[in-house]
Design an enzyme around this catalytic site. Structure first.
Site, PDB file in Angstrom:
ATOM      1  N   ASN A   1      19.955 -14.917  -1.305  1.00 49.85           N
ATOM      2  CA  ASN A   1      19.717 -15.816  -1.705  1.00 49.85           C
ATOM      3  C   ASN A   1      18.125 -16.156  -1.491  1.00 49.85           C
ATOM      4  O   ASN A   1      16.890 -16.392  -2.058  1.00 49.85           O
ATOM      5  CB  ASN A   1      19.850 -16.859  -0.381  1.00 49.85           C
ATOM      6  CG  ASN A   1      20.125 -16.420   0.885  1.00 49.85           C
ATOM      7  OD1 ASN A   1      20.031 -15.197   1.079  1.00 49.85           O
ATOM      8  ND2 ASN A   1      20.030 -17.435   1.701  1.00 49.85           N
TER       9      ASN A   1
ATOM     10  N   GLU B   1      22.156 -12.431  11.035  1.00 46.17           N
ATOM     11  CA  GLU B   1      21.709 -13.713  10.811  1.00 46.17           C
ATOM     12  C   GLU B   1      22.925 -14.427   9.961  1.00 46.17           C
ATOM     13  O   GLU B   1      22.831 -13.344   8.795  1.00 46.17           O
ATOM     14  CB  GLU B   1      20.452 -13.679  10.144  1.00 46.17           C
ATOM     15  CG  GLU B   1      19.413 -14.757   9.904  1.00 46.17           C
ATOM     16  CD  GLU B   1      19.358 -15.082  10.376  1.00 46.17           C
ATOM     17  OE1 GLU B   1      19.702 -16.535  11.085  1.00 46.17           O
ATOM     18  OE2 GLU B   1      19.395 -14.679  11.761  1.00 46.17           O
TER      19      GLU B   1
ATOM     20  N   CYS C   1      19.858 -20.404   4.693  1.00 45.27           N
ATOM     21  CA  CYS C   1      20.539 -20.727   5.772  1.00 45.27           C
ATOM     22  C   CYS C   1      20.056 -22.103   6.339  1.00 45.27           C
ATOM     23  O   CYS C   1      20.258 -22.235   7.550  1.00 45.27           O
ATOM     24  CB  CYS C   1      21.338 -19.029   6.723  1.00 45.27           C
ATOM     25  SG  CYS C   1      19.778 -18.677   6.569  1.00 45.27           S
TER      26      CYS C   1
END
Ligand code: UN1
Length: 499
Positions: A164, A261, A295
């Site tokens: 992403n 993460e 995220c």
């Protein structure tokens, strides 16, 4: 070692060849076929080639092990100059590589170019890291002694990155890893090989010695082998909570430090006194930029009853008005998801929810039937929930926003915490008491007051709490904790100066 770079910038219509950077040489890959397509037009091939196989992975790790002593011993101006040159290469190529990013991953042209520039900014920050203090000095309780905390490189680091942010997330892992004297073996998501090659190319052009960074483009099994490889010292990962948890278990068994993460289900609380125009603007940006595939994206909103009707009406109108289409068209505000499979997964979750009690679809929610039907497009989707629901809990990684109402500002802040995730949150208010309460009670790694949940400046810590993150924070000076190890040195002369 001879290095031949991949071919130059690929515009629409051209097909790049996928290559891996293994111990200083570009190689063709000895794994399976990889076809990288444009999610806006899946029949259009962006890059083609072969995945890396286990032999390339092993050679990459060997290269990183061999290059480590020389790179660790390179004084900081040498390392910093290379990082600064890489930043300049990234900046110079931002328009072309940003367009490739939009074509390969699906975010808009503005976001794609912005992301390449952001990668440059990260390299510029870490290029000067060697000028900052690198240790600590403590007083000793004994005469004639000083106690020093010395930071040292950790060795070859495995870097595993998601689709992403194909260039910014790799930059914020690779730049500090290199700045502190480590070598890197990097496995990006196999859906974004072109941008991965571009970053590696920038570092080669900047003069990075062979073996200091290797790029192996592979699938999950290659990542698994990399994480467990005996030559690797530490692992840094950004991606899904499921994969992150498995990697944490593996690394735990090996006693190998890992930083992860992972997911998010980030809430924005719009309180009774909020500036509604600002709140709507920021929630729209947080929810729908990058097609919600961050995220840090805003995927939940809690709005206090007093302003709920007006906020929901304005939010829905803005979501409906967003221009969705080919991300390389400058007028488009939201591009496709990364793949048809990603689109179908999000669509199925929304379709499943709309049959449930207490779920009301306010915007979007169904696939396009026009010329966008072939691409991985979804309309911006807003759903109002009367109470708890899987749409409130599960990360969808798409353009879907779940809204709930709260009777009071206090209840709104409590609902922000109603998640297993804790990456980021936003609170829209000028009420100082509400701000103080949020700062003290909202359990997130990143808290925005009157701005969207997404975004990360390169000089400040980034990372989440609860199931969103594990291990030290990333970026800024916080990166030093993971990418160095410390030795506490008790330093004392053995006798008097005159002997
Ligand atoms: C941003 O909010 O700009 O995977 C960056 C992610 C995060 C990066 C977010 N690690 O989406």
């Amino acid at each position: 070692m001879t290095v031949s770079a991949p071919e130059q910038a690929s515009g629409a219509g051209t097909v790049a060849t996928i290559r891996h950077l293994v111990a200083g040489s570009w190689t063709d890959g000895d794994g399976g076929e990889l076809v990288d397509t444009n999610p806006a037009r899946p029949s259009e091939v962006v890059a083609r080639g072969k995945l890396a196989g286990t032999e390339e992975l092993d050679a990459a790790v060997q290269g990183a092990v061999a290059a480590f002593p020389g790179w660790a011993a390179t004084p900081f101006p040498g390392r910093g100059e290379i990082l600064a040159r890489a930043a300049a290469v990234l900046d110079a190529n931002a328009p072309a590589w940003g367009a490739e990013l939009a074509r390969e991953e699906g975010k808009t042209l503005a976001e794609g170019v912005g992301e390449v520039r952001r990668a440059a900014e990260i390299f510029r920050f870490f290029a000067t890291e060697g000028l900052r203090p690198i240790g600590e000095v403590y007083a000793s309780p004994r005469p004639g002694e000083q106690i020093q905390l010395v930071h040292r490189p950790v060795g070859p680091v495995a870097v595993i990155t998601p689709f992403n942010f194909p260039i910014a997330i790799p930059a914020w892992k690779i730049a500090p890893a290199l700045a502190y004297g480590n070598t890197v073996v990097w496995k990006p998501a196999s859906s974004v090989p072109l941008l991965a090659m571009r970053l590696a190319e920038a570092l080669v052009e900047a003069g990075l010695p062979g073996g200091v960074l290797s790029l192996v483009i592979g699938e999950g099994a290659i990542g698994g082998r990399l994480v467990e490889h005996p030559g690797i010292s530490r692992v840094t990962f950004t991606g899904s909570t499921g994969v992150g948890r498995r990697l944490i278990e593996r690394c735990g068994a090996l006693g190998r430090p890992i930083q992860t993460e992972m997911g998010g289900k980030n809430a924005a609380a719009v309180l009774g006194d909020a500036d509604l125009e600002l709140a709507v603007d920021q929630v729209i940006a947080g929810a729908f930029r990058s097609t919600g595939q961050k995220c840090t994206a805003t995927s939940r909103v809690v709005v206090t009853d007093a302003v709920a009707d007006e906020f929901v009406a304005r939010l829905t109108a803005r979501a409906d008005a967003l221009a969705v289409g080919d991300p390389t068209d400058a007028a488009v505000q939201m591009g496709p998801l990364v793949s048809g499979a990603a689109r179908d997964g999000v669509l199925a979750a929304v379709a499943g929810a709309t049959g449930r009690a207490g779920v009301r679809l306010l915007a979007g929610g169904t696939a396009y039937t026009d010329e966008r039907a072939d691409g991985a497009f979804l309309p911006p989707t807003v759903v109002e929930l009367a109470g708890d629901d899987p749409l409130w809990r599960e990360e969808l990684f798409g353009p879907v926003l779940a809204v709930r109402r709260a009777a009071t500002d206090r209840e709104a802040l409590e609902l922000v915490n109603d998640s297993v995730f804790g990456l980021s949150a936003a609170v829209f208010t000028d009420n100082l008491q509400a701000v103080m309460t949020a700062m003290e009670t909202v359990d997130v790694g990143i808290l925005h007051i009157n701005s969207e949940t997404a975004g990360a400046d390169p000089h400040v810590p980034f990372g989440g709490s609860k199931e969103s993150g594990f291990g030290p924070k990333e970026q800024g000076r916080a990166a030093r904790e993971f990418f160095t190890t410390t030795t506490t040195v008790y330093l004392k002369a053995s006798g008097p100066l005159e002997r």
